[in-house]
Each structure stands twice: as structure tokens, then as C-alpha cells.
Scaffold this active site. Structure first.
Site, short mmCIF file in Angstrom:
data_model
loop_
_atom_site.label_atom_id
_atom_site.label_comp_id
_atom_site.label_asym_id
_atom_site.label_seq_id
_atom_site.Cartn_x
_atom_site.Cartn_y
_atom_site.Cartn_z
N ASP A 1 0.95 -1.05 0.22
CA ASP A 1 -0.02 -0.07 -0.10
C ASP A 1 0.47 0.86 -0.20
OD1 ASP A 1 -1.88 -2.42 0.98
OD2 ASP A 1 -2.63 -0.66 1.91
N LYS B 1 -6.85 3.67 -3.07
CA LYS B 1 -7.23 3.26 -1.56
C LYS B 1 -7.36 4.40 -0.38
CE LYS B 1 -5.08 2.56 2.97
NZ LYS B 1 -3.80 1.34 3.58
N LYS C 1 -10.27 0.79 -1.73
CA LYS C 1 -10.26 0.49 -1.01
C LYS C 1 -10.45 1.23 0.22
CE LYS C 1 -6.44 -0.75 3.59
NZ LYS C 1 -5.29 -1.46 2.86
#
Length: 233
Positions: free
Chosen positions: A90, A153, A183
Site C-alpha cells: 500500500d 485506497k 480500499k
């Protein structure tokens, strides 16, 4: 459709990214994640490698939490994490570049990390949506797609502007059109929050209080969602 507790758990990256986190706390995170049936655990890169049960993925962060790292440093950090057993990375973008409309810069930054994350490993791109304009959210998502990311995300969970929102998820879902996962992370603390994010288009949830979220689903007979994503996308 009706989402059960077990099904909701499979959306979850069970997360511990506090800078004061200890090895013992990370071990407790893994044990709790196994008990809850989450998709993955997400920890800081210095806590790798991890021993996790079969079927549980390992996620970590890159360029975290500011994103103001040289692309080469982000790429090196991602490559080291992959060697240390991470399945998913991430990364944080350069937020100022996105807000300035410099999406070629954002894309190049993401592409550098993508080159360090091999095929079969997942790259999620944290855009810090609460700190971006609507146009920058859309542009950052399109840059992530162009650079070969697997997910976009919302948030690190550390920015003072805030975390995930229904509005941001809807913008992100419109931008990527089902081609990337989405996300929701940061401030998702209740079952209602989680369901709102999924209904808006989220296909993964970053949660630090996973048990409380799942416990909030109990006693309802499950919860109806109108826009189910593919958990674990």
C-alpha cells in the site's frame, strides 16, 4: 444480498500501523486476524517477515504516511518488503502533486513502485482522498490505473484532514469503473461505516478495530448491501 459476518471479514485488511507497535502486538494482531477470518493483516515494513496462517495475506505500506519520498526510495522499500514476504504493498502518492494537477508526476511515482512489485503481488495506491479536491481524486485514480496499480485506497488514517468517506469512494468507483479494487481505510469504525463504504463501491476495508466492526453486525441477521464488491479483489 445479505452480507454475513464471515463474508464481511473477508473484505478486511486487519491493520496495525502505529509507530509504537511492538512485535508482541503484531503477533496478537495475526492471532486475532486468524480468529476473525480476515483477508490479510497490514503492518509496518520493519515488522516483516511474519508467520501467518495459510490463506491469510500479508500487506505492508510504502512511502508511509506522508508520500513525500523519492520514487526510488519508495520502490526500494517495496522491493525489500516483497523479499520479506509481503503479498500486497500500500503506497502513498505525492499528495501535493495530485492537488496541483501534476498527474504525470503521480503516475511516474506509482509506476516506479509497480516496477518493484512483481506480477502476482498486489499494489494499492493511497491517494489521501480527504486532502484532495474532487478533480484530484479522479485524476489520481486514473494515474494509478495508467501506472498498473491493482487498487486505489482512500487514506493512511494518519492525515489530519480525515479518512474514508462515502463521497470519496463514489468518486473513486466512478473513475476506475470496476477495473481496479477500491480500499476504504481511515475512520471506518462501525458495521454501519463498513456497510456504507461497501455500498458506495469499496471492495476492501482497512480496519484497526475489526472485532468491533464485526461484532456490530451480530444480532442483525446480517446486513443488506446493494453494491457488493468482490471481497479480496
Amino acid at each position: 444480498m445479505t452480507l454475513t459476518r464471515t463474508e464481511l471479514a473477508r473484505y478486511v485488511d486487519h491493520t496495525l500501523l502505529k509507530p509504537e507497535a511492538t512485535a508482541e502486538q503484531v503477533a496478537e494482531l495475526v492471532a486475532e486476524g486468524a480468529d476473525l477470518g480476515v483477508f490479510s493483516v497490514c503492518v509496518s515494513p520493519s515488522m516483516l517477515p511474519l508467520d501467518v496462517p495459510e490463506g491469510m495475506a500479508i500487506a505492508t505500506v510504502c512511502g508511509f504516511p506522508s508520500g513525500k519520498h523519492h520514487s526510488a526510495i519508495k520502490a526500494a522499500e517495496a522491493a525489500r518488503s516483497i523479499l520479506d514476504g509481503a503479498d500486497e504493498i500500500d503506497m502513498v502518492i505525492d499528495i501535493a502533486a495530485a492537488n496541483a494537477g501534476e498527474f504525470a508526476v503521480v503516475e511516474a511515482d506509482i509506476a516506479a513502485v509497480r516496477a518493484a512489485v512483481p506480477e502476482g503481488k498486489i499494489l494499492k495506491v493511497i491517494i489521501e482522498s480527504a486532502a484532495l479536491s474532487d478533480a484530484a481524486i479522479t485524476g489520481a485514480c486514473l494515474a494509478a490505473e495508467a501506472a498498473g496499480a491493482d487498487f486505489v485506497k482512500t487514506s493512511t488514517g494518519f492525515h489530519p484532514a480525515g479518512g474514508a468517506s462515502k463521497h470519496a469512494i463514489e468518486l473513486m468507483a466512478k473513475a476506475v469503473g470496476g477495473r481496479l479494487g477500491i480500499k476504504a481505510s481511515g475512520g471506518v469504525r462501525t458495521a454501519d461505516d463498513a456497510l456504507e463504504m461497501i455500498n458506495a463501491g469499496a471492495t476492501r476495508l482497512g480496519l484497526s478495530g475489526t472485532r468491533a466492526v464485526l461484532d456490530g453486525l451480530d444480532g442483525t441477521g446480517g446486513a443488506h448491501i446493494v453494491n457488493p464488491g468482490a471481497a479480496g479483489y
